[in-house]
Design a protein around this motif. Structure first.
Motif, short mmCIF file in Angstrom:
data_model
loop_
_atom_site.label_atom_id
_atom_site.label_comp_id
_atom_site.label_asym_id
_atom_site.label_seq_id
_atom_site.Cartn_x
_atom_site.Cartn_y
_atom_site.Cartn_z
N VAL A 207 0.85 -1.19 0.00
CA VAL A 207 0.00 0.00 0.00
C VAL A 207 0.89 1.23 0.00
O VAL A 207 1.95 1.25 0.63
CB VAL A 207 -0.92 -0.01 1.24
N LEU A 208 0.47 2.27 -0.69
CA LEU A 208 1.26 3.49 -0.80
C LEU A 208 0.38 4.67 -1.16
O LEU A 208 -0.81 4.52 -1.42
CB LEU A 208 2.38 3.32 -1.82
N GLY A 209 0.98 5.86 -1.15
CA GLY A 209 0.19 7.06 -1.36
C GLY A 209 0.60 7.89 -2.55
O GLY A 209 0.29 9.09 -2.60
N LEU A 211 0.80 7.57 -6.89
CA LEU A 211 0.50 6.70 -8.03
C LEU A 211 1.72 6.43 -8.91
O LEU A 211 1.82 5.37 -9.52
CB LEU A 211 -0.63 7.29 -8.87
N GLY A 212 2.66 7.36 -8.99
CA GLY A 212 3.86 7.10 -9.77
C GLY A 212 4.61 5.89 -9.24
O GLY A 212 4.99 4.99 -10.00
N CYS A 213 4.80 5.85 -7.93
CA CYS A 213 5.45 4.69 -7.30
C CYS A 213 4.60 3.44 -7.49
O CYS A 213 5.13 2.35 -7.73
CB CYS A 213 5.63 4.94 -5.81
N MET A 214 3.30 3.62 -7.38
CA MET A 214 2.38 2.49 -7.50
C MET A 214 2.51 1.82 -8.87
O MET A 214 2.65 0.59 -8.97
CB MET A 214 0.96 3.00 -7.29
N LEU A 215 2.52 2.61 -9.92
CA LEU A 215 2.62 2.07 -11.28
C LEU A 215 3.99 1.44 -11.52
O LEU A 215 4.11 0.40 -12.18
CB LEU A 215 2.35 3.17 -12.31
N ASN A 216 5.02 2.07 -10.96
CA ASN A 216 6.38 1.55 -11.15
C ASN A 216 6.55 0.20 -10.48
O ASN A 216 7.06 -0.76 -11.07
CB ASN A 216 7.40 2.55 -10.60
N ILE A 217 6.11 0.11 -9.23
CA ILE A 217 6.25 -1.14 -8.48
C ILE A 217 5.39 -2.24 -9.09
O ILE A 217 5.84 -3.37 -9.28
CB ILE A 217 5.89 -0.91 -7.00
N THR A 229 0.76 -10.39 -5.83
CA THR A 229 0.91 -9.28 -4.89
C THR A 229 0.12 -8.07 -5.39
O THR A 229 0.36 -7.57 -6.49
CB THR A 229 2.39 -8.88 -4.73
N ARG A 230 -0.82 -7.62 -4.59
CA ARG A 230 -1.64 -6.48 -4.98
C ARG A 230 -0.91 -5.17 -4.65
O ARG A 230 -0.17 -5.07 -3.67
CB ARG A 230 -2.98 -6.50 -4.26
N VAL A 231 -1.10 -4.18 -5.50
CA VAL A 231 -0.50 -2.86 -5.30
C VAL A 231 -1.65 -1.86 -5.20
O VAL A 231 -2.37 -1.64 -6.18
CB VAL A 231 0.46 -2.50 -6.45
N LEU A 232 -1.84 -1.28 -4.03
CA LEU A 232 -3.03 -0.49 -3.76
C LEU A 232 -2.69 0.90 -3.24
O LEU A 232 -1.75 1.08 -2.45
CB LEU A 232 -3.90 -1.19 -2.70
N HIS A 233 -3.46 1.88 -3.69
CA HIS A 233 -3.34 3.21 -3.12
C HIS A 233 -3.99 3.19 -1.74
O HIS A 233 -5.01 2.54 -1.53
CB HIS A 233 -4.03 4.24 -4.02
N VAL A 234 -3.43 3.91 -0.80
CA VAL A 234 -3.95 3.90 0.56
C VAL A 234 -5.41 4.34 0.61
O VAL A 234 -6.18 3.87 1.45
CB VAL A 234 -3.06 4.77 1.49
N ALA A 235 -5.82 5.22 -0.31
CA ALA A 235 -7.22 5.65 -0.34
C ALA A 235 -8.16 4.49 -0.62
O ALA A 235 -9.25 4.41 -0.05
CB ALA A 235 -7.41 6.75 -1.38
N GLN A 236 -7.74 3.58 -1.49
CA GLN A 236 -8.58 2.43 -1.82
C GLN A 236 -8.80 1.54 -0.59
O GLN A 236 -9.89 1.02 -0.38
CB GLN A 236 -7.94 1.62 -2.95
N LEU A 238 -8.45 2.44 2.70
CA LEU A 238 -9.22 3.14 3.73
C LEU A 238 -10.68 3.30 3.37
O LEU A 238 -11.55 3.35 4.24
CB LEU A 238 -8.59 4.51 3.98
N ALA A 239 -10.97 3.36 2.06
CA ALA A 239 -12.36 3.49 1.61
C ALA A 239 -13.06 2.15 1.47
O ALA A 239 -14.28 2.10 1.26
CB ALA A 239 -12.41 4.25 0.29
N GLY A 240 -12.29 1.06 1.53
CA GLY A 240 -12.88 -0.27 1.36
C GLY A 240 -13.11 -0.66 -0.08
O GLY A 240 -13.84 -1.60 -0.36
N ASP A 241 -12.43 0.02 -1.01
CA ASP A 241 -12.60 -0.27 -2.43
C ASP A 241 -11.51 -1.20 -2.91
O ASP A 241 -10.66 -0.85 -3.75
CB ASP A 241 -12.59 1.03 -3.23
N ILE A 242 -11.48 -2.41 -2.34
CA ILE A 242 -10.41 -3.36 -2.67
C ILE A 242 -11.00 -4.73 -2.98
O ILE A 242 -12.16 -5.00 -2.72
CB ILE A 242 -9.38 -3.47 -1.51
#
Length: 242
Positions: A207-209, A211-217, A229-236, A238-242
């Protein structure tokens, strides 16, 4: 409380669902959220590449669009860092614009910093919805320019999410905007080390905050054959959109 949401270019173009997760969180916090439809880029690519003229034009545009809000929230450490840290440099030769930015800057927040520090949001929509532990990657700009580190972890804990810390969570993922293009071999070596640390943590998701890092990883994990391995934005999360 009237909040201006700066969506960011990458969220808008690549992962708009993250923007909707951010909106859900801000509304859960009781905010009146406005997304100015004229917003574009914060100017970071131009600033980082030395194109001060283009970066300055976008900085002025940002200030005009967002200075009327009580707060401005940005779901990206890199864009937030550019606005809060580097706009002052772009306006250093213009007292009028420097003053406008000085009034706006204290009201600009990265998402998790806003939810934790300003709102102290307790009832998170994603509470209890995350299945299994995650690990957290601290994006460079959010960490070093905005001091974002404990805030996302505190919110994740509040949502009942177990965080298994990886080795060197504060180490760069190798993206760095145009760095990944200019120095591809170095960037690849850095992200390979990050991916190894993610896998070694034993978590099912990182999980991270930013998107540049998210796409790279995520891109490197998938190219190396890791499709689990899932790569998720922290907003997803915390909002339960996973």
């Amino acid at each position: 409380m009237r909040v201006g949401l700066f969506v960011t270019c990458l969220v808008d173009a690549m992962r708009p669902e993250i923007g909707f997760s951010v909106l859900k969180l801000l509304e859960a916090a009781g905010c009146e959220v406005v997304v100015p439809d004229t917003q574009t880029c914060c100017g970071q690519p131009g600033y980082s590449s030395g194109d001060r003229k283009a970066a300055r034009a976008l900085a002025e545009k940002f200030v005009r669009e967002f200075e009327g809000f009580d707060y401005v929230v940005i779901p990206s450490g890199s864009c937030g860092g550019n606005v809060k840290t580097h706009y002052a440099d772009l306006f250093a030769d213009d007292a009028a614009w420097a003053e406008r930015m000085a009034r706006l800057a204290p009201r600009v927040y990265e998402l998790t910093d806003f939810l934790h520090t300003v709102i102290n949001l307790q009832a998170l929509p994603g509470a209890g919805k995350c299945d299994g532990p995650v690990t957290y990657h601290d994006s460079c700009c959010g960490l070093r320019e905005l001091g974002v580190q404990r805030q996302p972890r505190a919110l994740l804990a509040r949502a009942g999410v177990e965080v298994k810390e990886m080795t060197d969570s504060r180490q760069c993922c190798g993206f760095g905007g145009t760095f990944a293009v200019k120095y591809g071999d170095i960037s690849t070596a850095i992200v390979d080390e990050k991916c190894a640390n993610i896998r070694a943590s034993g978590a099912s998701a990182v999980v991270l905050g930013d998107l540049g890092c998210m796409l790279n990883i995520e891109g490197r994990l998938r190219r190396n054959g890791d499709d689990k391995t899932r790569v998720l934005h922290v907003a997803q999360v915390l909002a339960g959109d996973i």
